[in-house]
Design a protein around this motif. Structure first.
Motif, PDB file in Angstrom:
ATOM      1  N   THR A 141       0.919  -1.101   0.204  1.00  0.00           N
ATOM      2  CA  THR A 141      -0.027  -0.073   0.008  1.00  0.00           C
ATOM      3  C   THR A 141       0.855   1.342   0.002  1.00  0.00           C
ATOM      4  O   THR A 141       2.114   1.273   0.510  1.00  0.00           O
ATOM      5  N   SER A 142       0.181   2.185  -0.377  1.00  0.00           N
ATOM      6  CA  SER A 142       1.037   3.739  -0.347  1.00  0.00           C
ATOM      7  C   SER A 142      -0.201   4.783  -1.034  1.00  0.00           C
ATOM      8  O   SER A 142      -1.300   4.206  -0.992  1.00  0.00           O
ATOM      9  N   ARG A 143       0.515   5.824  -1.000  1.00  0.00           N
ATOM     10  CA  ARG A 143      -0.426   7.050  -1.192  1.00  0.00           C
ATOM     11  C   ARG A 143       0.450   7.966  -2.387  1.00  0.00           C
ATOM     12  O   ARG A 143       1.693   8.026  -2.175  1.00  0.00           O
ATOM     13  N   GLY A 144      -0.354   8.760  -3.092  1.00  0.00           N
ATOM     14  CA  GLY A 144       0.428   9.646  -4.038  1.00  0.00           C
ATOM     15  C   GLY A 144       1.557   9.025  -4.917  1.00  0.00           C
ATOM     16  O   GLY A 144       1.192   8.141  -5.503  1.00  0.00           O
TER      17      GLY A 144
ATOM     18  N   ALA B  15       3.872   0.780  -5.277  1.00  0.00           N
ATOM     19  CA  ALA B  15       3.207  -0.444  -4.482  1.00  0.00           C
ATOM     20  C   ALA B  15       2.715  -1.418  -5.666  1.00  0.00           C
ATOM     21  O   ALA B  15       2.864  -2.518  -5.469  1.00  0.00           O
ATOM     22  N   LYS B  16       2.266  -0.730  -6.568  1.00  0.00           N
ATOM     23  CA  LYS B  16       1.858  -1.856  -7.782  1.00  0.00           C
ATOM     24  C   LYS B  16       2.670  -2.286  -8.568  1.00  0.00           C
ATOM     25  O   LYS B  16       2.711  -3.547  -8.787  1.00  0.00           O
ATOM     26  N   GLU B  17       3.941  -1.532  -8.762  1.00  0.00           N
ATOM     27  CA  GLU B  17       4.940  -2.362  -9.338  1.00  0.00           C
ATOM     28  C   GLU B  17       5.473  -3.557  -8.876  1.00  0.00           C
ATOM     29  O   GLU B  17       5.993  -4.396  -9.117  1.00  0.00           O
TER      30      GLU B  17
ATOM     31  N   ALA C  50       4.659  -1.028   3.200  1.00  0.00           N
ATOM     32  CA  ALA C  50       4.112   0.181   3.161  1.00  0.00           C
ATOM     33  C   ALA C  50       4.969   1.146   2.333  1.00  0.00           C
ATOM     34  O   ALA C  50       6.270   1.107   2.955  1.00  0.00           O
ATOM     35  N   VAL C  51       4.847   1.535   1.440  1.00  0.00           N
ATOM     36  CA  VAL C  51       5.726   2.464   0.584  1.00  0.00           C
ATOM     37  C   VAL C  51       5.531   3.961   1.162  1.00  0.00           C
ATOM     38  O   VAL C  51       4.408   4.469   0.879  1.00  0.00           O
ATOM     39  N   VAL C  52       6.388   4.501   1.847  1.00  0.00           N
ATOM     40  CA  VAL C  52       5.882   6.104   2.564  1.00  0.00           C
ATOM     41  C   VAL C  52       6.733   6.872   1.982  1.00  0.00           C
ATOM     42  O   VAL C  52       7.871   6.996   2.383  1.00  0.00           O
ATOM     43  N   THR C  53       6.293   7.754   1.248  1.00  0.00           N
ATOM     44  CA  THR C  53       7.174   8.793   0.586  1.00  0.00           C
ATOM     45  C   THR C  53       7.351   9.681   1.705  1.00  0.00           C
ATOM     46  O   THR C  53       6.239  10.055   2.307  1.00  0.00           O
ATOM     47  N   ASP C  54       8.397  10.297   1.562  1.00  0.00           N
ATOM     48  CA  ASP C  54       8.646  11.884   2.381  1.00  0.00           C
ATOM     49  C   ASP C  54       8.057  12.805   1.778  1.00  0.00           C
ATOM     50  O   ASP C  54       8.558  13.493   0.962  1.00  0.00           O
ATOM     51  N   GLY C  55       6.800  13.415   2.201  1.00  0.00           N
ATOM     52  CA  GLY C  55       6.074  14.403   1.628  1.00  0.00           C
ATOM     53  C   GLY C  55       4.586  14.279   1.703  1.00  0.00           C
ATOM     54  O   GLY C  55       4.159  13.604   2.700  1.00  0.00           O
TER      55      GLY C  55
END
Length: 353
Positions: free
Chosen positions: A216-219, A225-227, A264-269
């Motif tokens: 999961t992730s956002r933005g 996450a999909k790749e 979880a892929v957590v982007t810094d932003g």
């Protein structure tokens, strides 16, 4: 005598993952001026909105471009349903629409047919491929070569990150900006991440016997996450489900329990901030949560991989986020006794119609 090196499982994928810093550097040094020239010509046409066309890994790169185009350029943007033209014969009016087709090989018949149909319908057509001599490049008015070099392993790695960077440079060019300057540190950072394979091998031990995984992730992190889910499925055959964090809360969260592995892929932003309520809910459910992202987020998870993203613009972190997850797919597959170079039932060029 047989070539034992050629028969070593995972040798090709490992080599192509290792090439990525050099590929990114080549794209910045040699490709950026050509991409900017294409962007300038298309910007002069002032397209009213953008459609993106792709399949598989390239579809995840196209989703990244959708975020770039909508956030940075303010252009309405959608993902094409190719069957509307290839199967149903629809003839939409695409006058002054920019249609971008992303494909590693540029050879799938439905992508070529869709690009031809779009051009006939009045669209400005751009192909983004690793093959300037492909049918797709010929069918499109403009072409961007991602300069990744031959890719022989069935799982796409270097062509994916090269596509991401090429699309970023293109969108920055549409804005009249030199994207290469902001991306200059990426090759060195990519090298640092890939050098930490031992860390990922340890992490992979968590998933050797996994029956399913959730990512999961956002933005900007959502395409990652999909790749990553696609890479895990096509190499290790583990069913890996990818969700936007917002969508995960709308029902699928119910399947997550204390033995469910979640990455979880957590982007810094802003994307990472938007994902925070999802991370909180996952911790409340006792999920086996692994985070790929900034140190502060990794320290709050069960385990993770700290990304060197301090000072890297949020929209460029996507190119770094996928690297440890490519390594993870490779290491999990090797741990399960399978060959990531040659997943069963797959071909390098998938011909859909």
């Amino acid at each position: 005598m047989p070539d034992t090196a050629a028969a070593t499982p995972g040798r090709i994928m490992a080599g192509e993952m290792a090439e990525q810093p050099a590929v990114l550097r080549r794209l910045l040094d040699e490709g950026a001026p050509r991409i900017r020239a294409v962007a300038d010509r298309i910007a002069a046409r002032n397209p009213r909105f953008v459609l993106l066309t792709a399949r598989g890994t390239s579809d995840n790169a196209a989703l990244y471009a959708k975020y770039l185009l909508e956030i940075l350029l303010g252009k309405p943007c959608g993902l094409t349903s190719m069957s509307t033209t290839t199967a149903y014969g629809a003839k939409p009016d695409l006058t002054d629409v920019l249609v971008i087709t992303v494909s590693q090989s540029g050879g799938s018949p439905d992508l070529v047919a869709s690009a031809r149909a779009a051009r006939a319908a009045g669209a400005i057509t751009l192909a983004v491929t690793n093959n300037p001599g492909s049918a797709l490049a010929s069918a499109s008015e403009f072409h961007i070569d991602i300069l990744a070099g031959p890719e022989k392993a069935l799982p796409a790695t270097k062509t994916y990150t090269a596509s991401l960077l090429a699309l970023y440079l293109f969108v920055e060019g549409l804005r009249g900006r030199n994207g290469a300057e902001a991306a200059r540190e990426l090759p060195d950072l990519a090298g640092q991440i890939l050098a930490r394979q031992d860390e990922v091998r340890t992490l992979a031990g968590r998933y050797r016997f996994a029956e399913r995984m959730v990512l999961t992730s956002r933005g900007y992190g959502y395409p990652t996450a999909k790749e990553a889910a696609l890479k895990l499925m096509e190499t290790s055959y583990i069913p890996a489900l990818s969700y936007s964090g917002a969508d995960l809360l709308h029902g699928p969260l119910a399947m997550v329990d204390n033995v469910s592995p979640v990455i979880a892929v957590v982007t810094d932003g802003r994307g990472g901030k938007a994902l925070q309520p999802v991370l909180d809910r996952l911790r409340d459910r006792g999920a086996d949560l692994v985070v790929v992202g900034p140190r502060a987020q990794v320290e709050q998870a069960s385990a993770g991989f700290v990304l060197p993203v301090s000072g890297v613009p949020e929209e460029l972190q996507t190119i770094l986020e996928i690297l440890p997850l490519q390594l993870l797919a490779y290491e999990v597959t090797m741990a399960r006794g399978q060959d990531p170079d040659a997943p069963r039932s797959l071909a390098k060029v998938t011909e859909t119609h």
